[in-house]
Design a protein around this motif. Sequence first.
Motif, PDB file in Angstrom:
ATOM      1  N   PRO A   1      -3.129  10.445   1.598  1.00  0.00           N
ATOM      2  CA  PRO A   1      -3.935  10.225   3.385  1.00  0.00           C
ATOM      3  C   PRO A   1      -3.598   8.803   3.088  1.00  0.00           C
ATOM      4  O   PRO A   1      -3.027   7.855   4.672  1.00  0.00           O
ATOM      5  CB  PRO A   1      -5.985  10.258   2.507  1.00  0.00           C
ATOM      6  CG  PRO A   1      -5.220  11.872   1.536  1.00  0.00           C
ATOM      7  CD  PRO A   1      -3.909  11.234   0.613  1.00  0.00           C
ATOM      8  N   VAL A   2      -3.190   7.796   1.941  1.00  0.00           N
ATOM      9  CA  VAL A   2      -3.234   6.836   2.122  1.00  0.00           C
ATOM     10  C   VAL A   2      -1.462   6.148   2.915  1.00  0.00           C
ATOM     11  O   VAL A   2      -1.781   5.077   3.737  1.00  0.00           O
ATOM     12  CB  VAL A   2      -3.652   5.631   1.127  1.00  0.00           C
ATOM     13  CG1 VAL A   2      -2.617   3.970   0.931  1.00  0.00           C
ATOM     14  CG2 VAL A   2      -4.451   5.837   0.178  1.00  0.00           C
ATOM     15  N   ALA A   3      -1.335   6.854   2.743  1.00  0.00           N
ATOM     16  CA  ALA A   3       0.506   7.175   2.672  1.00  0.00           C
ATOM     17  C   ALA A   3       0.142   7.256   4.845  1.00  0.00           C
ATOM     18  O   ALA A   3       1.340   6.413   5.324  1.00  0.00           O
ATOM     19  CB  ALA A   3       1.953   7.744   1.908  1.00  0.00           C
ATOM     20  N   GLN A   4      -0.133   8.309   4.596  1.00  0.00           N
ATOM     21  CA  GLN A   4      -0.269   8.652   6.193  1.00  0.00           C
ATOM     22  C   GLN A   4      -1.392   7.406   7.247  1.00  0.00           C
ATOM     23  O   GLN A   4      -0.407   6.908   8.260  1.00  0.00           O
ATOM     24  CB  GLN A   4      -1.330   9.868   6.411  1.00  0.00           C
ATOM     25  CG  GLN A   4      -1.448  10.149   8.348  1.00  0.00           C
ATOM     26  CD  GLN A   4       0.113  11.001   8.715  1.00  0.00           C
ATOM     27  OE1 GLN A   4       0.779  11.683   8.117  1.00  0.00           O
ATOM     28  NE2 GLN A   4       0.099  11.273   9.962  1.00  0.00           N
TER      29      GLN A   4
ATOM     30  N   LEU B   1       0.957  -0.835   0.226  1.00  0.00           N
ATOM     31  CA  LEU B   1      -0.013  -0.008  -0.218  1.00  0.00           C
ATOM     32  C   LEU B   1       0.556   1.004   0.051  1.00  0.00           C
ATOM     33  O   LEU B   1       0.627   2.317  -0.642  1.00  0.00           O
ATOM     34  CB  LEU B   1      -0.803  -0.394   1.358  1.00  0.00           C
ATOM     35  CG  LEU B   1      -2.571  -0.301   1.133  1.00  0.00           C
ATOM     36  CD1 LEU B   1      -2.692  -0.386   2.133  1.00  0.00           C
ATOM     37  CD2 LEU B   1      -3.244  -0.269   0.175  1.00  0.00           C
ATOM     38  N   ASN B   2       1.678   1.445   1.221  1.00  0.00           N
ATOM     39  CA  ASN B   2       2.602   2.352   0.910  1.00  0.00           C
ATOM     40  C   ASN B   2       3.684   2.531  -0.466  1.00  0.00           C
ATOM     41  O   ASN B   2       3.678   3.772  -1.102  1.00  0.00           O
ATOM     42  CB  ASN B   2       4.247   2.166   2.231  1.00  0.00           C
ATOM     43  CG  ASN B   2       4.448   3.863   2.532  1.00  0.00           C
ATOM     44  OD1 ASN B   2       4.141   4.585   2.715  1.00  0.00           O
ATOM     45  ND2 ASN B   2       5.831   3.386   2.549  1.00  0.00           N
ATOM     46  N   ASN B   3       4.248   1.393  -0.757  1.00  0.00           N
ATOM     47  CA  ASN B   3       4.384   1.701  -2.258  1.00  0.00           C
ATOM     48  C   ASN B   3       3.635   1.690  -3.868  1.00  0.00           C
ATOM     49  O   ASN B   3       3.968   3.015  -4.294  1.00  0.00           O
ATOM     50  CB  ASN B   3       4.932   0.453  -2.817  1.00  0.00           C
ATOM     51  CG  ASN B   3       5.628   0.510  -4.066  1.00  0.00           C
ATOM     52  OD1 ASN B   3       6.531   1.519  -4.313  1.00  0.00           O
ATOM     53  ND2 ASN B   3       6.006  -0.332  -5.196  1.00  0.00           N
TER      54      ASN B   3
ATOM     55  N   VAL C   1      -0.900   4.696   6.113  1.00  0.00           N
ATOM     56  CA  VAL C   1      -0.246   3.574   6.098  1.00  0.00           C
ATOM     57  C   VAL C   1       0.935   3.832   7.755  1.00  0.00           C
ATOM     58  O   VAL C   1       1.804   2.791   8.895  1.00  0.00           O
ATOM     59  CB  VAL C   1       0.806   2.958   4.962  1.00  0.00           C
ATOM     60  CG1 VAL C   1       1.574   2.046   5.318  1.00  0.00           C
ATOM     61  CG2 VAL C   1       0.122   2.518   3.848  1.00  0.00           C
ATOM     62  N   LYS C   2       1.672   4.631   7.710  1.00  0.00           N
ATOM     63  CA  LYS C   2       2.334   5.237   8.996  1.00  0.00           C
ATOM     64  C   LYS C   2       2.152   5.150   9.552  1.00  0.00           C
ATOM     65  O   LYS C   2       2.283   4.651  11.154  1.00  0.00           O
ATOM     66  CB  LYS C   2       2.926   6.669   8.688  1.00  0.00           C
ATOM     67  CG  LYS C   2       3.403   7.904   9.529  1.00  0.00           C
ATOM     68  CD  LYS C   2       4.076   8.406   8.968  1.00  0.00           C
ATOM     69  CE  LYS C   2       5.084   9.598  10.441  1.00  0.00           C
ATOM     70  NZ  LYS C   2       5.670  10.511   9.139  1.00  0.00           N
ATOM     71  N   SER C   3       0.629   5.072  10.311  1.00  0.00           N
ATOM     72  CA  SER C   3       0.121   5.112  11.770  1.00  0.00           C
ATOM     73  C   SER C   3       0.211   3.737  11.638  1.00  0.00           C
ATOM     74  O   SER C   3      -0.238   3.147  13.319  1.00  0.00           O
ATOM     75  CB  SER C   3      -1.718   5.738  11.882  1.00  0.00           C
ATOM     76  OG  SER C   3      -2.365   5.294  11.023  1.00  0.00           O
TER      77      SER C   3
ATOM     78  N   ALA D   1      -5.914  -6.969  11.919  1.00  0.00           N
ATOM     79  CA  ALA D   1      -5.922  -5.262  11.593  1.00  0.00           C
ATOM     80  C   ALA D   1      -5.224  -5.061  10.392  1.00  0.00           C
ATOM     81  O   ALA D   1      -6.045  -4.441   9.214  1.00  0.00           O
ATOM     82  CB  ALA D   1      -3.794  -5.116  11.951  1.00  0.00           C
ATOM     83  N   LEU D   2      -4.571  -6.202   9.722  1.00  0.00           N
ATOM     84  CA  LEU D   2      -5.213  -6.644   8.003  1.00  0.00           C
ATOM     85  C   LEU D   2      -6.411  -7.247   7.456  1.00  0.00           C
ATOM     86  O   LEU D   2      -6.578  -5.983   5.787  1.00  0.00           O
ATOM     87  CB  LEU D   2      -4.612  -8.278   8.058  1.00  0.00           C
ATOM     88  CG  LEU D   2      -4.226  -9.147   5.784  1.00  0.00           C
ATOM     89  CD1 LEU D   2      -3.775  -7.703   5.370  1.00  0.00           C
ATOM     90  CD2 LEU D   2      -3.558 -10.171   5.680  1.00  0.00           C
ATOM     91  N   GLN D   3      -7.387  -7.005   7.959  1.00  0.00           N
ATOM     92  CA  GLN D   3      -8.551  -7.433   7.803  1.00  0.00           C
ATOM     93  C   GLN D   3      -8.955  -6.198   7.463  1.00  0.00           C
ATOM     94  O   GLN D   3      -9.389  -5.671   6.398  1.00  0.00           O
ATOM     95  CB  GLN D   3      -9.273  -8.744   8.169  1.00  0.00           C
ATOM     96  CG  GLN D   3     -11.096  -8.943   7.975  1.00  0.00           C
ATOM     97  CD  GLN D   3     -10.433  -9.426   6.234  1.00  0.00           C
ATOM     98  OE1 GLN D   3      -9.775 -10.374   6.024  1.00  0.00           O
ATOM     99  NE2 GLN D   3     -11.254  -9.001   5.688  1.00  0.00           N
TER     100      GLN D   3
END
Length: 104
Positions: A42-45, A30-32, A47-49, A92-94
């Motif tokens: 927003p997605v990167a943020q 997702l981060n990539n 993922v960071k959390s 968490a993955l789900q």
Amino acid sequence: MDWLVNLIAVIVALVSVLAALGHVGYLALLNNAAGKRAGGAPVAQYVKSRWAVAGGTTAASLFAWLLTAGGPTLDVFAIIVAAGSGVVATKALQSTRDRYRTGG
């Protein structure tokens, strides 16, 4: 009887490690993808959390796997730790997959 408890502990720990690494891998993907798209901030943020949860469950499951080298008492403790971290990693993955699922 001790070997059976150890075998169960090892299997539960391995499954837990796989679940935790699956979550880490999905977050990395997702981060990539977010880094390559315009508007992916927003997605990167998000993922960071989530890295703390992914790292914590991975560390706990690896610790549980390490505990399987001990005696039967540590094997029971390893089963508890591995099962807990595996359940948290799977949920968490789900949750992340449901949040960003697209298509039909």
